[in-house]
Write a protein that holds these residues in place. Structure first.
Motif, PDB file in Angstrom:
ATOM      1  N   TYR A 422       0.821  -1.236   0.216  1.00 14.86           N
ATOM      2  CA  TYR A 422      -0.045  -0.070   0.068  1.00 14.86           C
ATOM      3  C   TYR A 422       0.863   1.041   0.048  1.00 14.86           C
ATOM      4  CZ  TYR A 422      -4.187  -2.998   1.038  1.00 14.86           C
ATOM      5  OH  TYR A 422      -4.905  -4.054   1.025  1.00 14.86           O
ATOM      6  N   LEU A 423       1.952   1.205   0.690  1.00 16.81           N
ATOM      7  CA  LEU A 423       2.778   2.443   0.589  1.00 16.81           C
ATOM      8  C   LEU A 423       3.841   2.601  -0.366  1.00 16.81           C
ATOM      9  CD1 LEU A 423       3.220   2.334   4.628  1.00 16.81           C
ATOM     10  CD2 LEU A 423       1.248   3.091   3.229  1.00 16.81           C
ATOM     11  N   ASN A 424       3.277   2.989  -1.757  1.00 17.82           N
ATOM     12  CA  ASN A 424       4.077   3.350  -2.712  1.00 17.82           C
ATOM     13  C   ASN A 424       3.993   4.519  -3.505  1.00 17.82           C
ATOM     14  OD1 ASN A 424       5.129   0.452  -2.913  1.00 17.82           O
ATOM     15  ND2 ASN A 424       3.119  -0.038  -3.235  1.00 17.82           N
ATOM     16  N   LYS A 425       5.005   5.062  -3.965  1.00 15.40           N
ATOM     17  CA  LYS A 425       5.075   6.432  -4.182  1.00 15.40           C
ATOM     18  C   LYS A 425       3.945   6.567  -5.402  1.00 15.40           C
ATOM     19  CE  LYS A 425       9.866   7.445  -3.641  1.00 15.40           C
ATOM     20  NZ  LYS A 425      11.142   7.863  -4.173  1.00 15.40           N
ATOM     21  N   ASP A 426       3.503   5.704  -6.155  1.00 15.66           N
ATOM     22  CA  ASP A 426       2.689   5.894  -7.390  1.00 15.66           C
ATOM     23  C   ASP A 426       1.269   5.526  -7.009  1.00 15.66           C
ATOM     24  OD1 ASP A 426       2.649   3.365  -7.188  1.00 15.66           O
ATOM     25  OD2 ASP A 426       3.332   2.631  -9.189  1.00 15.66           O
ATOM     26  N   GLN A 427       0.967   5.433  -5.664  1.00 20.22           N
ATOM     27  CA  GLN A 427      -0.373   5.278  -5.218  1.00 20.22           C
ATOM     28  C   GLN A 427      -0.688   6.433  -4.058  1.00 20.22           C
ATOM     29  OE1 GLN A 427       0.982   0.692  -4.540  1.00 20.22           O
ATOM     30  NE2 GLN A 427      -1.111   0.876  -4.038  1.00 20.22           N
ATOM     31  N   ARG A 428      -0.213   7.677  -4.202  1.00 19.74           N
ATOM     32  CA  ARG A 428      -0.435   8.576  -3.225  1.00 19.74           C
ATOM     33  C   ARG A 428      -0.562   9.879  -3.523  1.00 19.74           C
ATOM     34  NH1 ARG A 428       5.858   8.895  -0.912  1.00 19.74           N
ATOM     35  NH2 ARG A 428       6.805  10.417  -2.485  1.00 19.74           N
ATOM     36  N   VAL A 429      -1.091  10.528  -2.793  1.00 22.75           N
ATOM     37  CA  VAL A 429      -1.030  12.273  -2.926  1.00 22.75           C
ATOM     38  C   VAL A 429      -0.150  12.787  -2.164  1.00 22.75           C
ATOM     39  CG1 VAL A 429      -2.757  14.188  -2.428  1.00 22.75           C
ATOM     40  CG2 VAL A 429      -3.592  12.035  -3.094  1.00 22.75           C
ATOM     41  N   VAL A 430       0.584  13.667  -2.503  1.00 21.85           N
ATOM     42  CA  VAL A 430       1.822  14.680  -2.059  1.00 21.85           C
ATOM     43  C   VAL A 430       1.263  15.976  -1.769  1.00 21.85           C
ATOM     44  CG1 VAL A 430       4.085  15.561  -2.040  1.00 21.85           C
ATOM     45  CG2 VAL A 430       3.468  13.144  -2.705  1.00 21.85           C
ATOM     46  N   LEU A 431       1.033  16.470  -0.555  1.00 19.76           N
ATOM     47  CA  LEU A 431       0.474  17.771  -0.437  1.00 19.76           C
ATOM     48  C   LEU A 431       1.678  18.726   0.260  1.00 19.76           C
ATOM     49  CD1 LEU A 431      -1.784  19.919  -0.344  1.00 19.76           C
ATOM     50  CD2 LEU A 431      -2.376  18.973   2.059  1.00 19.76           C
ATOM     51  N   TYR A 432       2.205  19.877  -0.512  1.00 15.62           N
ATOM     52  CA  TYR A 432       2.616  20.684  -0.042  1.00 15.62           C
ATOM     53  C   TYR A 432       1.913  21.942   0.437  1.00 15.62           C
ATOM     54  CZ  TYR A 432       6.422  18.816  -2.891  1.00 15.62           C
ATOM     55  OH  TYR A 432       7.389  18.114  -3.520  1.00 15.62           O
ATOM     56  N   TYR A 433       2.262  22.128   2.091  1.00 12.57           N
ATOM     57  CA  TYR A 433       1.228  23.120   2.931  1.00 12.57           C
ATOM     58  C   TYR A 433       2.252  24.053   3.220  1.00 12.57           C
ATOM     59  CZ  TYR A 433      -2.843  23.685   5.692  1.00 12.57           C
ATOM     60  OH  TYR A 433      -3.978  24.049   5.979  1.00 12.57           O
TER      61      TYR A 433
END
Length: 437
Positions: A422-433
């Protein structure tokens, strides 16, 4: 009186800790569909009365978001047999405490009383279910309360919108894409009849669990439950919606600017299984390995050794249908956000490739066993956990007693496999806050 009651609550937690491994309970249904769970514990003269309704923001019309959270407030307005504003006054004047909370999946109301006020607690919750005051005056009053809450907890709170921005992407096409507090525009536009219809649909006994825990007599409590809840009419069956989500197959990157912060942050979120899944427990273990305390991997590496992060965390945001596994970091000494994400990713990859050591695994199991026991030491926490089992685990109230066995059966190999799945880069949202200039 209040000080004495708080002392009783504190002592209750101490005495209960030793015997919290297996929780005994009695459960049954009323003819109107209300599920009742009773737990007797006479170690302290305290009783918790709670009702969990299986309704949250997931059940709302997309053009009328915020209704479930709104009802968390509205159902304190009073009833046909109680003046407006008297609910909380009655509780406090009789030595009790009360509150409520709403999630995407359920709404939970409760009172904690000295045990000689059990009947009062049952009357209050039956009034909420049978005779609520839902009128224009109450809607207007609570509308202003909810707006102020949104300003305090979301709009003006540092980093207060991170889940909103993450869930919009991670759960696109699902009601989890909006937050329980909902849209103020939707609430402003709603008519009184819409609020009444929402109540009739979801706040019926057949969509609720009444849980009572503490110093009680089982048979006498059954008689009181019948006295106050038998007359509540059964509602129409509640049919839950189903929602198909497209898989996340490519990293999604977004940026949000917040005038309430001075220090930027970076978040990464992965869609993971919901609370019914065994893998959900495994992901909670992953969170503890990565950031469960000052000696965890991320804290040791990024806060203590490299001193690149002021704060770093990983946690499993558990929901009924799905979950969100979220990592976050705040930089120290102007460390670039991408460097923080690289360090977090490196520890995730380490978990995906290498088994945790035997000593780390034993420590992990001890942490979870202690957490399990602690979660059931207070009567209100125990009542909520019993209700959760019935509501979210296929009507299996005994899920509470099965959790520790599940935890003990998880292996290092399973932890590695779930992290890899489940913890793969192509399966995620990256948010710069970022701070708003």
């Amino acid at each position: 009186m209040r000080y004495k009651f708080l002392m009783i609550l504190s002592l209750s937690g101490i005495f209960l800790r030793a015997g919290a491994q297996q929780v005994k309970f009695t459960e049954y249904d009323l003819d109107n569909g209300l599920h009742v769970i009773l737990h007797q514990d006479k170690t302290a003269p305290v009783v918790a009365v709670s009702v969990m309704y299986h309704v949250g923001s997931k059940d709302e019309d997309p053009t009328r978001t915020g209704f479930a959270h709104f009802f968390e407030h509205l159902l304190f307005e009073g009833s046909q047999n109680m003046k407006r504003g008297d609910f909380m006054k009655i509780v406090s004047s009789n030595g009790g405490q009360n509150n409520a909370n709403t999630s995407q999946d359920r709404t939970f109301y409760y009172e904690v009383f000295p045990s000689n006020q059990l009947e009062l607690g049952l009357w209050l919750e039956s009034e909420r279910m049978l005779h609520p005051k839902i009128d224009e005056a109450g809607v207007k009053t609570q509308n202003e309360v909810v707006k102020e809450e949104k300003r305090m907890l979301t709009d003006n709170k540092p980093y207060g919108k991170f889940t909103e921005n993450i869930f919009t992407h991670l759960f696109e096409g699902h009601p989890y894409s909006w937050q329980p507090i909902g849209s103020m525009e939707h609430l402003d536009a709603a008519k009184l009849e819409e609020f009444i219809a929402f109540f009739k649909k979801y706040y019926a006994p057949n969509n609720a669990v009444l849980t009572i825990a503490g110093d009680l007599d089982i048979e006498k409590t059954k008689a009181l439950v019948a006295k106050y809840f038998n007359e509540v009419p059964k509602g129409a069956p509640v049919v839950k919606g189903t929602f198909a989500l497209k898989p996340v197959t490519k990293q999604i990157v977004d940026t949000v600017y917040d005038a309430n912060i001075q220090i930027p942050a970076i978040f990464a979120a992965y869609r993971v299984p919901g609370m019914k899944s065994r893998e959900n427990k495994v992901l909670e273990m992953v969170s503890t390995i990565l950031s469960g305390g000052g000696s965890s991997r991320l804290s040791t590496k990024m806060v203590d050794e490299k001193k690149t992060a002021l704060q770093v965390s990983a946690f499993n945001y558990t929901l009924e249908d799905h979950g969100a596994y979220i990592t976050l970091a705040l930089p120290n000494n102007n460390t670039p956000l991408n460097d923080l994400l690289t360090d977090i990713d490196a520890e995730v990859v380490r978990l995906q490739n290498d088994l945790i050591s035997e000593s780390e695994f034993k420590k992990l199991q001890n942490q979870f066993e202690n957490g399990y026991v602690s979660a059931n030491t207070k009567m209100i926490g125990l009542a909520e956990n019993l209700a959760n089992g019935y509501t979210f685990h296929n009507k299996n109230t005994n899920d509470l007693n099965e959790q520790l066995a599940v935890i003990k059966s998880i292996t290092p190999e399973e932890i590695r496999a779930v992290a890899k799945k489940y913890l793969n880069k192509d399966q995620r949202v990256v948010l710069y806050y970022l701070p708003k200039k």
